[in-house]
Design a protein around this motif. Sequence first.
Motif, PDB file in Angstrom:
ATOM      1  N   SER A 290       0.845  -1.210   0.000  1.00 18.71           N
ATOM      2  CA  SER A 290       0.000   0.000   0.000  1.00 18.71           C
ATOM      3  C   SER A 290       0.878   1.257   0.000  1.00 18.71           C
ATOM      4  CB  SER A 290      -0.924  -0.001   1.208  1.00 18.71           C
ATOM      5  OG  SER A 290      -0.151  -0.145   2.389  1.00 18.71           O
ATOM      6  N   GLY A 291       1.956   1.229   0.781  1.00 13.54           N
ATOM      7  CA  GLY A 291       2.866   2.386   0.857  1.00 13.54           C
ATOM      8  C   GLY A 291       3.544   2.632  -0.474  1.00 13.54           C
ATOM      9  N   ARG A 292       3.946   1.527  -1.123  1.00 11.99           N
ATOM     10  CA  ARG A 292       4.615   1.685  -2.425  1.00 11.99           C
ATOM     11  C   ARG A 292       3.645   2.204  -3.459  1.00 11.99           C
ATOM     12  NH1 ARG A 292       5.985  -3.986  -1.958  1.00 11.99           N
ATOM     13  NH2 ARG A 292       5.554  -4.130  -4.170  1.00 11.99           N
ATOM     14  N   ARG A 293       2.400   1.652  -3.412  1.00 16.82           N
ATOM     15  CA  ARG A 293       1.409   2.046  -4.418  1.00 16.82           C
ATOM     16  C   ARG A 293       1.149   3.554  -4.380  1.00 16.82           C
ATOM     17  NH1 ARG A 293      -2.447  -1.889  -3.643  1.00 16.82           N
ATOM     18  NH2 ARG A 293      -3.448  -0.527  -2.144  1.00 16.82           N
ATOM     19  N   ARG A 294       1.049   4.082  -3.146  1.00 12.55           N
ATOM     20  CA  ARG A 294       0.802   5.532  -3.015  1.00 12.55           C
ATOM     21  C   ARG A 294       1.896   6.336  -3.722  1.00 12.55           C
ATOM     22  NH1 ARG A 294      -1.403   4.789   1.928  1.00 12.55           N
ATOM     23  NH2 ARG A 294       0.596   4.722   3.003  1.00 12.55           N
ATOM     24  N   LEU A 295       3.146   5.897  -3.534  1.00 13.43           N
ATOM     25  CA  LEU A 295       4.266   6.636  -4.138  1.00 13.43           C
ATOM     26  C   LEU A 295       4.306   6.448  -5.655  1.00 13.43           C
ATOM     27  CD1 LEU A 295       6.885   5.764  -1.376  1.00 13.43           C
ATOM     28  CD2 LEU A 295       5.950   8.046  -1.843  1.00 13.43           C
ATOM     29  N   VAL A 296       3.938   5.233  -6.112  1.00  8.48           N
ATOM     30  CA  VAL A 296       3.895   4.975  -7.561  1.00  8.48           C
ATOM     31  C   VAL A 296       2.779   5.821  -8.181  1.00  8.48           C
ATOM     32  CG1 VAL A 296       3.413   3.239  -9.333  1.00  8.48           C
ATOM     33  CG2 VAL A 296       4.926   2.674  -7.419  1.00  8.48           C
ATOM     34  N   GLN A 297       1.599   5.812  -7.531  1.00  7.47           N
ATOM     35  CA  GLN A 297       0.471   6.592  -8.086  1.00  7.47           C
ATOM     36  C   GLN A 297       0.757   8.088  -8.037  1.00  7.47           C
ATOM     37  OE1 GLN A 297      -2.815   5.001  -5.841  1.00  7.47           O
ATOM     38  NE2 GLN A 297      -3.114   3.301  -7.265  1.00  7.47           N
ATOM     39  N   GLY A 298       1.552   8.503  -7.073  1.00  4.63           N
ATOM     40  CA  GLY A 298       1.926   9.921  -6.979  1.00  4.63           C
ATOM     41  C   GLY A 298       3.006  10.306  -7.986  1.00  4.63           C
ATOM     42  N   GLY A 299       3.486   9.332  -8.760  1.00  2.00           N
ATOM     43  CA  GLY A 299       4.473   9.629  -9.801  1.00  2.00           C
ATOM     44  C   GLY A 299       5.888   9.811  -9.263  1.00  2.00           C
ATOM     45  N   LEU A 300       6.151   9.321  -8.028  1.00  2.33           N
ATOM     46  CA  LEU A 300       7.473   9.526  -7.429  1.00  2.33           C
ATOM     47  C   LEU A 300       8.353   8.275  -7.503  1.00  2.33           C
ATOM     48  CD1 LEU A 300       6.304  11.506  -4.270  1.00  2.33           C
ATOM     49  CD2 LEU A 300       7.209  12.422  -6.421  1.00  2.33           C
ATOM     50  N   LEU A 301       7.707   7.126  -7.667  1.00  2.00           N
ATOM     51  CA  LEU A 301       8.434   5.852  -7.720  1.00  2.00           C
ATOM     52  C   LEU A 301       7.975   5.066  -8.931  1.00  2.00           C
ATOM     53  CD1 LEU A 301       8.476   3.893  -4.337  1.00  2.00           C
ATOM     54  CD2 LEU A 301      10.397   4.943  -5.508  1.00  2.00           C
ATOM     55  N   VAL A 302       8.870   4.221  -9.457  1.00  2.29           N
ATOM     56  CA  VAL A 302       8.462   3.315 -10.524  1.00  2.29           C
ATOM     57  C   VAL A 302       8.972   1.916 -10.148  1.00  2.29           C
ATOM     58  CG1 VAL A 302      10.484   3.915 -11.943  1.00  2.29           C
ATOM     59  CG2 VAL A 302       8.491   2.924 -13.024  1.00  2.29           C
ATOM     60  N   GLU A 303       8.137   0.895 -10.426  1.00  2.00           N
ATOM     61  CA  GLU A 303       8.545  -0.478 -10.129  1.00  2.00           C
ATOM     62  C   GLU A 303       8.611  -1.227 -11.439  1.00  2.00           C
ATOM     63  OE1 GLU A 303       5.852  -1.608  -6.753  1.00  2.00           O
ATOM     64  OE2 GLU A 303       7.751  -1.233  -5.734  1.00  2.00           O
TER      65      GLU A 303
END
Length: 384
Positions: free
Chosen positions: A335-348
């Motif tokens: 959930s924590g990673r998803r928030r950052l991915v959806q915010g455009g700050l992280l990519v997996e």
Amino acid sequence: MPPDPSTAWGLYVHVPWCRIRCPYCAFHVDVARDVPADAFVDKVLRLVERRRADFPGDPATVYLGGGTPSRLPEAALARLIRGLVAPSTVEVTVEANPEDVSAPWLDALLEAGLTRLSLGVQTLEAHHARRLGRAHTPAHARHAAEVVARSGLRSWSADLMFGLEGQTLDELEGDLDALLALGPPHASLYGLTIEPGTPYERAVARGAIRPADEDAWHAMYGRLVARLGQAGLRRYEVSNFARPGHESVHNAGYWSDRPYLGVGPSAHGYLPDGRRTVDVADTAAWLERDDPAEAPERPTPEQAAVDLVIAGLRGVDGISLDHLAARTGHVPAESGRRRLVQGGLLVEQDGRTRLTDDGFYVADAVVAALVDALVPLAPDPSGQ
Ligand SMILES: C[S@@+](CC[C@H](N)C(=O)[O-])C[C@H]1O[C@@H](n2cnc3c(N)ncnc32)[C@H](O)[C@@H]1O
Ligand code: SF4
């Protein structure tokens, strides 16, 4: 040939002496007129001999940082390098302040085994150099860079600071023009940080210094990433830029979880078995004590995961969650990673979790959010 990642380790030596103490700096430094250079070199070599029993083979990289390693007399510095370098060592870096650099000095170090120099330019504007309390002028820095560029060194880097008191975007452009004209194949650009306990912190507290605000900082960071990129220096870590093939092998080791032997007052080490070491941050005590290391500590699995995220995420390759899980039994919750991915700050992607271009602007906040999201992989069998 690049070092074998399964056995490679780095050797870091902290040389604590400086000509003056810059008012923004919180590293362990000593300002002494007479540097006990020979006693220091003897002690480093003795301790490395003893401590390297914990590491396989020879060091892949050697890094002399500080403080100001170039503050050591030339003969002592050359003896130190010679004593540390092995035939399989691929990179030997020394941090130098511009006022110490000359062609004969560099020749002596090259002969001893130096392959890379990191030059502390910091700013090429005279009034900013004065405000930073630097011992050198922009003319010193230009001269030193010319000497370094003409030497037979395989690679070199220039350190520059930005976000300085009163610095404008135009002034930063001027610094970048001047820096790029020097032609470094590698550059480290650090936003000025107001460190606790420094004269700068007290000056900020009483309103005598106003460092760049967040908007100015972001504008400067964006400008320098673009300018360096156009000049062929690719960002490979938040603050580090290089032409292909000039990335620092030693520093990449910190970001990719390779062990390192640390020696010198305040130096940290990371043993192959995961334990952390630190030498006493007191130069006189360090020179006096037979073994100036605090007892090695094994971090808890959670702390080891925090360390891995902090060290790894700032590099362009980011972190491998599989590696994090295997080493520490912890990963950031989905959930924590998803928030950052959806915010455009992280990519997996391809098994790695990386900062996006936007994420690099707020790297510290993304690291903190990912650290907050860390959870153990399986419930603790003790039920706690
Ligand atoms: C500790 S210094 C050692 C190298 C050398 N003595 C020098 O000053 O250039 C390494 C780098 O840390 C950076 N640095 C030190 N204090 C800083 C601060 N408060 N904010 C940002 N960068 C800092 C400087 O750019 C410097 O080049
Ligand atoms: S910035 Fe460099 S020269 Fe200045 S006090 Fe720190 S280590 Fe010494």
